[in-house]
Design a protein around this motif. Structure first.
Motif, short mmCIF file in Angstrom:
data_model
loop_
_atom_site.label_atom_id
_atom_site.label_comp_id
_atom_site.label_asym_id
_atom_site.label_seq_id
_atom_site.Cartn_x
_atom_site.Cartn_y
_atom_site.Cartn_z
N THR A 190 8.30 -4.31 -27.54
CA THR A 190 8.75 -4.59 -26.17
C THR A 190 8.08 -5.82 -25.56
O THR A 190 7.21 -6.40 -26.19
CB THR A 190 8.49 -3.37 -25.27
OG1 THR A 190 7.17 -2.98 -25.50
CG2 THR A 190 9.43 -2.26 -25.58
N PRO A 191 8.47 -6.19 -24.31
CA PRO A 191 8.26 -7.54 -23.78
C PRO A 191 6.96 -8.24 -24.11
O PRO A 191 5.92 -7.86 -23.60
CB PRO A 191 8.34 -7.34 -22.26
CG PRO A 191 9.21 -6.19 -22.10
CD PRO A 191 9.04 -5.32 -23.30
N THR A 212 15.80 -4.55 -25.08
CA THR A 212 16.79 -5.59 -24.79
C THR A 212 16.16 -6.73 -24.00
O THR A 212 16.33 -7.90 -24.33
CB THR A 212 17.94 -4.98 -23.98
OG1 THR A 212 18.28 -3.72 -24.56
CG2 THR A 212 19.14 -5.87 -23.98
N LYS A 213 15.38 -6.36 -22.95
CA LYS A 213 14.74 -7.37 -22.11
C LYS A 213 13.81 -8.25 -22.95
O LYS A 213 13.82 -9.47 -22.83
CB LYS A 213 13.95 -6.67 -21.01
CG LYS A 213 13.93 -7.41 -19.71
CD LYS A 213 13.32 -6.55 -18.62
CE LYS A 213 11.84 -6.42 -18.77
NZ LYS A 213 11.22 -5.63 -17.71
N THR A 266 14.35 -7.00 -35.55
CA THR A 266 14.70 -5.59 -35.33
C THR A 266 15.97 -5.49 -34.49
O THR A 266 16.90 -4.76 -34.83
CB THR A 266 13.57 -4.86 -34.60
OG1 THR A 266 12.35 -5.17 -35.23
CG2 THR A 266 13.78 -3.38 -34.61
N PHE A 267 15.99 -6.25 -33.39
CA PHE A 267 17.13 -6.18 -32.48
C PHE A 267 18.40 -6.71 -33.15
O PHE A 267 19.47 -6.11 -33.06
CB PHE A 267 16.80 -7.00 -31.23
CG PHE A 267 17.63 -6.65 -30.06
CD1 PHE A 267 17.59 -5.38 -29.53
CD2 PHE A 267 18.42 -7.60 -29.45
CE1 PHE A 267 18.34 -5.07 -28.43
CE2 PHE A 267 19.17 -7.29 -28.34
CZ PHE A 267 19.12 -6.02 -27.83
N MET A 269 23.57 -11.72 -35.53
CA MET A 269 23.22 -12.93 -36.30
C MET A 269 22.44 -13.91 -35.44
O MET A 269 21.49 -14.55 -35.90
CB MET A 269 24.48 -13.62 -36.80
CG MET A 269 25.33 -12.76 -37.67
SD MET A 269 24.72 -12.72 -39.31
CE MET A 269 26.20 -13.12 -40.17
N PHE A 270 22.86 -14.02 -34.15
CA PHE A 270 22.17 -14.95 -33.25
C PHE A 270 20.70 -14.57 -33.11
O PHE A 270 19.82 -15.43 -33.25
CB PHE A 270 22.86 -14.93 -31.88
CG PHE A 270 22.10 -15.70 -30.83
CD1 PHE A 270 22.12 -17.08 -30.82
CD2 PHE A 270 21.37 -15.03 -29.87
CE1 PHE A 270 21.41 -17.78 -29.87
CE2 PHE A 270 20.66 -15.72 -28.91
CZ PHE A 270 20.68 -17.10 -28.91
N PHE A 271 20.43 -13.26 -32.91
CA PHE A 271 19.03 -12.86 -32.75
C PHE A 271 18.26 -13.03 -34.04
O PHE A 271 17.08 -13.40 -34.03
CB PHE A 271 18.95 -11.42 -32.23
CG PHE A 271 19.13 -11.33 -30.75
CD1 PHE A 271 18.15 -11.80 -29.90
CD2 PHE A 271 20.28 -10.82 -30.21
CE1 PHE A 271 18.31 -11.73 -28.53
CE2 PHE A 271 20.45 -10.75 -28.84
CZ PHE A 271 19.47 -11.21 -28.01
#
Lengths: 116, 171
Positions: free
Chosen positions: B127-128, B85-86, A42-43, A14-16
């Motif tokens: 990505t980044p 993730t990064k 997406t994340f 939820m934060f992202f």
């Protein structure tokens, strides 16, 4: 205990998602907004899906067979989101550039005048 | 013909995965779901054949090789997941602080086929601080970077090891 861990995972998701929404408000032009909107959503959705999948697996192993199909569906949705989200972002950015929207505050723009 | 058969099999697998747990006539599936699945998979296969035949794309038969699937999985769970993730922590920080330094950079990929370019463009977008905007006929990628603070604008910095991985998977 396990439920709390799952809530924490969904909370991160939820934060992202919230950061992705905030990016639409804070960034100056369409390209940077697409950055925030694709990556963060997406994340964030991946975390949400992982939480739901773990919950469904838990319910399945405690004897409720209906949850197997739910976990499977969520897994398929996760893969499809990973495939389609960047494609959509690319389509938006390409259409924006070709219809003449220039990136704001750009230091270099090697696409300008390039032979396509 | 091969396109028809392969797309029929894959859409059937997909349909079975979506309807698992609907009955007990055939393992986990009910007979009505099986009949509907065959019907719609046939429609999807005919449409796929028509689409591929009219667009002039060569089907990528080299992707039926399981070694490539293993390589793809290693890529997806190794460098890709790490960079994803990064990137997200980075972008979330930028949303809060509002510090950006954008620009569009050209990347010489040197890839030999369009599948590799598609894989690279999709991974770069996720990505980044990078977003693929356009590609030209020589398979050069134009990438929008959100942060160009390090003035070294080489493609190593923009795409990392992704070009190497795309080549390894698709060529």
């Amino acid at each position: 205990m396990i439920n709390e861990v799952l809530y924490a995972i969904m909370g991160i998701g939820m934060f992202f998602q919230m950061m992705g929404t905030l990016a639409l408000h804070r960034f100056p032009d369409v390209y940077t907004r697409v950055h925030g909107a694709t990556k963060c959503t997406t994340f964030g959705s991946m975390f949400l899906y992982i939480g739901v999948m773990a919950y469904s697996a838990l319910m399945y192993f405690s004897g409720d067979a209906v949850y197997l199909s739910m976990a499977l569906h969520i897994f398929i949705v996760m893969i499809l989101i990973l495939l389609t989200n960047p494609t959509g972002a690319h389509a938006i950015a390409r259409a924006a550039y070709r219809s003449g929207v220039m990136p704001v505050k750009a230091k270099v723009d090697m696409l300008k005048g390039a032979k396509l | 013909m091969a396109v028809l058969v392969v797309s029929f099999i894959f859409s059937m697998i997909f349909y079975l995965a979506l309807t698992a747990g609907s009955g007990t006539a055939f393992y986990y599936w009910s007979s009505s779901e099986l009949i509907t699945g065959v019907f719609f998979s046939l429609i999807a296969a005919v449409l796929a054949k028509k689409l591929i035949g009219s667009s002039g794309i060569k089907p990528g038969w080299q992707f039926m090789n399981p070694i490539r699937w293993v390589k793809f999985l290693v890529f997806a769970f190794g460098p890709f997941l790490y960079n994803l993730t990064k990137a997200n922590i980075d972008v979330a920080g930028r949303v809060i602080t509002g510090r950006i330094d954008p620009g569009i950079v050209k990347v010489n990929t040197g890839l030999k086929n369009d599948f590799g370019l598609m894989l690279l463009a999709n991974s770069v977008t996720l990505t980044p601080g990078t977003l693929s905007v356009d590609a030209d006929s020589k398979r050069n990628l134009y990438v929008h970077c959100i942060n160009l603070e390090n003035k070294d604008r080489k493609c190593d910095n923009v795409c990392g090891s992704f070009i190497k991985w795309a080549r390894r998977i698709t060529e």
